[in-house]
Design a protein around this motif. Structure first.
Motif, PDB file in Angstrom:
ATOM      1  N   PHE A  21       0.843  -1.191   0.000  1.00 26.90           N
ATOM      2  CA  PHE A  21       0.000   0.000   0.000  1.00 26.90           C
ATOM      3  C   PHE A  21       0.881   1.244   0.000  1.00 26.90           C
ATOM      4  O   PHE A  21       2.080   1.187   0.280  1.00 26.90           O
ATOM      5  CB  PHE A  21      -0.913   0.017   1.230  1.00 26.90           C
ATOM      6  N   THR A  22       0.264   2.380  -0.290  1.00 31.43           N
ATOM      7  CA  THR A  22       0.954   3.660  -0.231  1.00 31.43           C
ATOM      8  C   THR A  22       0.429   4.454   0.953  1.00 31.43           C
ATOM      9  O   THR A  22      -0.782   4.619   1.110  1.00 31.43           O
ATOM     10  CB  THR A  22       0.739   4.473  -1.518  1.00 31.43           C
ATOM     11  N   VAL A  23       1.343   4.926   1.798  1.00 30.42           N
ATOM     12  CA  VAL A  23       0.982   5.783   2.929  1.00 30.42           C
ATOM     13  C   VAL A  23       1.545   7.172   2.628  1.00 30.42           C
ATOM     14  O   VAL A  23       2.762   7.351   2.533  1.00 30.42           O
ATOM     15  CB  VAL A  23       1.540   5.258   4.261  1.00 30.42           C
ATOM     16  N   SER A  24       0.649   8.139   2.460  1.00 28.81           N
ATOM     17  CA  SER A  24       1.054   9.511   2.138  1.00 28.81           C
ATOM     18  C   SER A  24       1.036  10.351   3.408  1.00 28.81           C
ATOM     19  O   SER A  24       0.104  10.261   4.213  1.00 28.81           O
ATOM     20  CB  SER A  24       0.111  10.122   1.104  1.00 28.81           C
ATOM     21  N   PHE A  25       2.057  11.179   3.580  1.00 28.75           N
ATOM     22  CA  PHE A  25       2.156  12.075   4.733  1.00 28.75           C
ATOM     23  C   PHE A  25       2.043  13.502   4.209  1.00 28.75           C
ATOM     24  O   PHE A  25       2.985  14.023   3.596  1.00 28.75           O
ATOM     25  CB  PHE A  25       3.465  11.833   5.484  1.00 28.75           C
ATOM     26  N   SER A  26       0.887  14.132   4.448  1.00 31.47           N
ATOM     27  CA  SER A  26       0.555  15.394   3.782  1.00 31.47           C
ATOM     28  C   SER A  26       1.474  16.538   4.182  1.00 31.47           C
ATOM     29  O   SER A  26       1.896  17.320   3.339  1.00 31.47           O
ATOM     30  CB  SER A  26      -0.903  15.763   4.072  1.00 31.47           C
ATOM     31  N   GLN A  27       1.791  16.671   5.464  1.00 26.34           N
ATOM     32  CA  GLN A  27       2.626  17.791   5.906  1.00 26.34           C
ATOM     33  C   GLN A  27       4.068  17.632   5.455  1.00 26.34           C
ATOM     34  O   GLN A  27       4.723  18.605   5.090  1.00 26.34           O
ATOM     35  CB  GLN A  27       2.542  17.913   7.430  1.00 26.34           C
ATOM     36  N   ALA A  28       4.561  16.397   5.477  1.00 24.79           N
ATOM     37  CA  ALA A  28       5.944  16.157   5.051  1.00 24.79           C
ATOM     38  C   ALA A  28       6.073  16.120   3.539  1.00 24.79           C
ATOM     39  O   ALA A  28       7.176  16.270   2.993  1.00 24.79           O
ATOM     40  CB  ALA A  28       6.448  14.845   5.644  1.00 24.79           C
ATOM     41  N   GLY A  29       4.942  15.908   2.833  1.00 18.74           N
ATOM     42  CA  GLY A  29       4.989  15.823   1.387  1.00 18.74           C
ATOM     43  C   GLY A  29       5.714  14.588   0.894  1.00 18.74           C
ATOM     44  O   GLY A  29       6.362  14.604  -0.156  1.00 18.74           O
ATOM     45  N   LYS A  30       5.621  13.485   1.656  1.00 21.90           N
ATOM     46  CA  LYS A  30       6.313  12.252   1.286  1.00 21.90           C
ATOM     47  C   LYS A  30       5.336  11.088   1.218  1.00 21.90           C
ATOM     48  O   LYS A  30       4.265  11.124   1.833  1.00 21.90           O
ATOM     49  CB  LYS A  30       7.422  11.936   2.309  1.00 21.90           C
TER      50      LYS A  30
END
Length: 360
Positions: free
Chosen positions: A276-285
């Motif tokens: 799966f893909t885990v996106s971290f919005s604040q870090a932009g990663k």
């Protein structure tokens, strides 16, 4: 600039929220050898503290380039809501607590997460109580005792505390004072050793079934709360079980370090399991997360920092907002139901079921 000293009743104030505010240290008090109480107020006026006696907080301590997270039980009482306090013992080799002893002074501000925890007479009420503690395990018992003394001074409490020596009995004088002025509050102390210079007429040695029965003859009728080192609590459990105690009325609190979380085995399907893909919005990663791994493990794999102390779903330190996607979260009380409804998860014990976006 003059301080805001306008008098306000509690119903005119707002509850302190760990999501928005810091704590300001207002006092530190020596209690026993290597034991100190630190008292805090909200970092801004117009706030008060709402929690249950016996709960804990996690403090973010600026020890080095990266802060460390340490979990401490509140020794203060919610019946006195304008300040909170933690009473901490500096163990040999401790980092966070030693930093507090050497650096934390009135006026300094630190971040706190919580309060959380289920270890409270509010959650497990009884007709009569037996508190059994050792060392710094006395802190949740002290919070509950202080709360009862303010709210229900006729509560029936028998308090047994074990310490290395008479000088190491934390809150000794306050407990003895409570035993004098509260009608149904009893105390009993057990110490391991007594120096020739110390006057002691109480029990010596280690806790066992005989000493429990001597200090609390009706212990079979009481609701028991126990806190201390794991070997100590194991002895208490064995003593109570051997006496035929109803263990459904036994409650204990401990913070044991846990091993890093291992991935959970994923049931085989007809097709190959895809990451799966885990996106971290604040870090932009974005991180690739194999099935069975946690959000916290995904964050660490790409250098996204999410604070974590217990890593077992207990302390609540790794609480983050889930913006989208689904996870399986197996926590141990470190998050409230209303927080889950708002979309928060604990990263350490949440395993994605598909692609997930996290506010971090």
């Amino acid at each position: 600039m003059a301080k805001d000293r306008h008098y306000r009743h509690v119903d005119e104030l707002k509850p302190w929220s760990d999501r928005e505010h810091m704590l300001e240290c207002v006092a530190w008090t020596p209690e026993a050898p290597d034991v100190m109480t630190f008292t805090f107020k909200p970092d801004r006026p117009g706030l008060w503290f709402r929690y249950r006696p016996g709960q804990f907080v996690t403090l973010e301590l600026p020890v080095g380039p990266e802060p460390v997270l340490r979990t401490y039980t509140l020794s203060s009482s919610p019946s006195r809501p304008y300040t909170v306090a933690v009473t901490v013992k500096a163990q040999k080799g401790s980092i966070g607590t030693r930093w507090m002893f050497e650096n934390l002074k009135p006026g300094m501000k630190i971040r706190a997460i919580g309060p959380l925890g289920d270890f409270s007479y509010v959650n497990h009420p009884g007709e009569k109580y037996l508190f059994i503690s050792a060392g710094s395990g006395i802190t949740p018992m002290m919070s509950m005792s202080r709360d009862m003394a303010d709210r229900e001074p006729d509560s029936d409490v028998n308090f047994i505390h074990c310490a290395r020596s008479p000088d190491d009995i934390i809150f000794r004088w306050e407990l003895e004072y409570k035993a004098r002025y509260l009608p149904y509050f009893q105390t009993g102390f057990i110490v391991e050793e007594v120096k020739r210079s110390q006057l002691w007429t109480g029990l010596r040695g280690f806790i066992d079934k005989a000493k429990i029965a001597l200090l609390a003859p009706d212990f079979l009728e009481r609701t028991v709360f126990c806190c201390g080192p794991e070997p100590f609590m194991a002895t208490v459990r064995e003593s109570l079980e051997g006496a035929g105690f109803d263990m459904s009325r036994y409650h204990e609190e401990t913070f044991q370090p846990v091993a890093p979380q291992l991935p959970v085995a994923v049931a085989e399907t007809s097709g190959e399991a895809k990451p799966f893909t885990v996106s971290f919005s604040q870090a932009g990663k974005k991180a690739t997360c194999e099935p069975g791994f946690t959000v916290l493990q995904a964050a660490r794999s790409i250098g996204v920092r999410i604070g974590a102390a217990c890593e077992s779903g207990l302390c609540g330190t790794c609480r983050v907002m889930k913006l989208s996607g689904e996870v399986d979260m197996a926590h141990n009380g470190g998050i409230l139901d209303e927080e889950i409804e708002e979309g928060y998860i604990l990263a350490c014990c949440s395993r994605p079921r598909g692609d997930v976006e996290i506010e971090a």
